[in-house]
Design a protein around this motif. Structure first.
Motif: not given
Length: 77
Positions: A23-48
């Protein structure tokens, strides 16, 4: 003598650390959808977490010093 169980224990601590790293660093080194879902998870948790305390207001004005400096520059002081 204690019996050794045949059951394998799940490494819960390792799983938690990997989840936090994803969740913290996935978007920095994971390609494609895996990095996108890391960013999406972090934003969702932050909003919650932010929505858990909707009426909280900061006791200080974080921009007060900057606004005062801008006013002094505009007035020529």
């Amino acid at each position: 003598m204690a019996r050794i169980s045949g059951k394998k224990r799940l490494p819960i601590g390792m799983f938690v650390m990997l989840a936090v790293a994803y969740v913290a660093f996935g978007d920095a080194f994971l390609p494609g959808k895996a990095g996108y879902y890391s960013t999406y998870s972090r934003a969702t948790m932050n909003n919650m977490l932010v929505n858990m305390f909707p009426s909280w207001q900061s006791k200080t004005n974080p921009y007060q010093r900057t606004e005062k400096a801008i006013e002094q520059e505009e007035n020529g002081k």
